[in-house]
Design a protein around this motif. Structure first.
Motif, mmCIF file in Angstrom:
data_model
loop_
_atom_site.group_PDB
_atom_site.id
_atom_site.type_symbol
_atom_site.label_atom_id
_atom_site.label_comp_id
_atom_site.label_asym_id
_atom_site.label_seq_id
_atom_site.Cartn_x
_atom_site.Cartn_y
_atom_site.Cartn_z
ATOM 1 N N ALA A 94 -5.314 9.843 -0.050
ATOM 2 C CA ALA A 94 -5.788 8.412 -0.536
ATOM 3 C C ALA A 94 -4.696 7.533 -0.551
ATOM 4 C CB ALA A 94 -5.962 8.665 -2.237
ATOM 5 N N GLU A 95 -5.068 6.139 -0.545
ATOM 6 C CA GLU A 95 -4.174 5.107 -0.428
ATOM 7 C C GLU A 95 -4.078 4.423 -1.939
ATOM 8 O OE1 GLU A 95 -4.106 3.195 3.839
ATOM 9 O OE2 GLU A 95 -5.026 2.189 2.503
ATOM 10 N N TYR A 96 -2.948 3.807 -2.190
ATOM 11 C CA TYR A 96 -2.856 2.974 -3.499
ATOM 12 C C TYR A 96 -2.519 1.796 -3.324
ATOM 13 C CZ TYR A 96 -3.071 8.186 -5.461
ATOM 14 O OH TYR A 96 -3.495 9.245 -5.648
ATOM 15 N N CYS A 97 -3.404 0.851 -3.649
ATOM 16 C CA CYS A 97 -2.958 -0.586 -3.614
ATOM 17 C C CYS A 97 -2.126 -0.965 -4.784
ATOM 18 C CB CYS A 97 -4.237 -1.352 -3.637
ATOM 19 S SG CYS A 97 -5.278 -0.971 -1.904
ATOM 20 N N GLY A 98 -1.111 -1.766 -4.421
ATOM 21 C CA GLY A 98 -0.272 -2.265 -5.674
ATOM 22 C C GLY A 98 0.465 -3.513 -5.247
ATOM 23 N N VAL A 104 0.996 -1.081 0.067
ATOM 24 C CA VAL A 104 0.233 -0.009 0.029
ATOM 25 C C VAL A 104 0.921 1.177 -0.206
ATOM 26 C CG1 VAL A 104 -1.676 1.344 1.431
ATOM 27 C CG2 VAL A 104 -1.886 -1.186 0.995
ATOM 28 N N LEU A 105 0.446 2.289 -0.772
ATOM 29 C CA LEU A 105 1.458 3.423 -0.916
ATOM 30 C C LEU A 105 0.589 4.496 -0.568
ATOM 31 C CD1 LEU A 105 3.025 2.584 -4.487
ATOM 32 C CD2 LEU A 105 4.192 2.428 -2.182
ATOM 33 N N PHE A 106 1.088 5.504 -0.049
ATOM 34 C CA PHE A 106 0.345 6.918 -0.045
ATOM 35 C C PHE A 106 1.521 7.982 -0.349
ATOM 36 C CE2 PHE A 106 2.291 6.063 4.160
ATOM 37 C CZ PHE A 106 2.492 7.282 4.750
ATOM 38 N N ASN A 107 0.999 9.144 -0.801
ATOM 39 C CA ASN A 107 1.847 10.332 -0.996
ATOM 40 C C ASN A 107 1.243 11.669 -0.386
ATOM 41 O OD1 ASN A 107 -0.509 10.945 -2.714
ATOM 42 N ND2 ASN A 107 0.661 11.141 -4.518
#
Length: 242
Positions: free
Chosen positions: A48-52, A41-44
């Motif tokens: 929001a959260e970004y699943c990858g 899981v990424l966040f900047n």
């Protein structure tokens, strides 16, 4: 296996690859021994959260594919700006970490008259970088998708002269009001905590001149790191989301 949450300071776009930062590479590849295909899981900081998942893992490079974007917020409805007198040892690091976990929106390390930390300008900048990494790691751990603002270490007099619409609060064991007795404006609270030696008489006078309200957390004198965490917790329990 727990899915790692990683901060990435750049734009994240669904269905695109992203090369992670050196700190993330070291954590994933060398500490966690992550493998290709592992979920992440990424966040900047955009909320929001970004699943990858990981598509390339070496000791010096980790690449992830961004699969989806989830928009949700764990931010408190209460805006708290913590101004913490800089203390020696790991006290300051502990306060920053716990303040982030408890949902503060802004942190200012304060250089006070009794501050036991004396650094050159260059070393203060390095200390800020170190504290910023603590903010990031605390957000990764607690699930926040927005980084609280961490200001550079600021002189007490400069900070206290800043204009604000927030309610100004500082602690005193003999104050006649507790946190439950105060009404906060929509802009929230500006919370001032002294270093381990406390504020000087001149600094206390300045807080009074600038309209700070004294609040008590019971009759006992708390250590600086305890005071900060206890005060933030009280504010969040009464006026926030705890």
């Amino acid at each position: 296996m727990r899915i790692s949450r990683i901060y990435h300071p750049e734009l994240l776009i669904v269905d695109q690859h992203v090369s992670l930062t050196d700190d993330a590479v070291n954590h994933l590849a060398n500490v966690l021994r992550a493998k290709v295909g592992q979920a992440i899981v990424l966040f900047n900081g955009d909320g929001a959260e970004y699943c990858g998942h990981l598509v390339d893992v070496t000791k010096r490079k980790v690449v992830a594919m961004v699969d989806s974007k989830l928009s949700f917020s764990l931010e408190s409805p209460l805006n708290i700006h913590l101004a913490q007198g800089v203390s020696r040892g790991d006290r300051m690091e502990w306060v920053i970490q716990k303040a982030v976990e408890l949902g503060v929106t802004e942190i200012t390390p304060l250089i006070t008259e009794r501050c036991g930390v004396k650094l050159s300008e260059e070393r203060w900048l390095k200390k800020h970088e170190q504290w910023q990494k603590l903010v990031i790691s605390a957000c990764e751990q607690c699930g926040r998708n927005i980084l609280p603002k961490l200001n550079q270490a600021t002189d007490f007099a400069d900070w206290i002269n800043q204009s604000t619409s927030q309610l100004r609060l500082t602690l005193h064991p003999r104050a006649d009001k507790a946190f439950r007795h105060i009404a906060l404006p929509p802009s929230g609270a500006r919370l001032l905590i002294g270093p381990e030696g406390g504020f000087s008489e001149h600094e206390i006078y300045q807080t009074e001149e600038h309209g700070f309200h004294t609040i008590q957390l019971g009759p006992r004198v708390l250590r600086t790191e305890t005071a900060a965490v206890a005060a933030i917790t009280a504010l969040q329990a009464i006026h926030g989301d705890l």
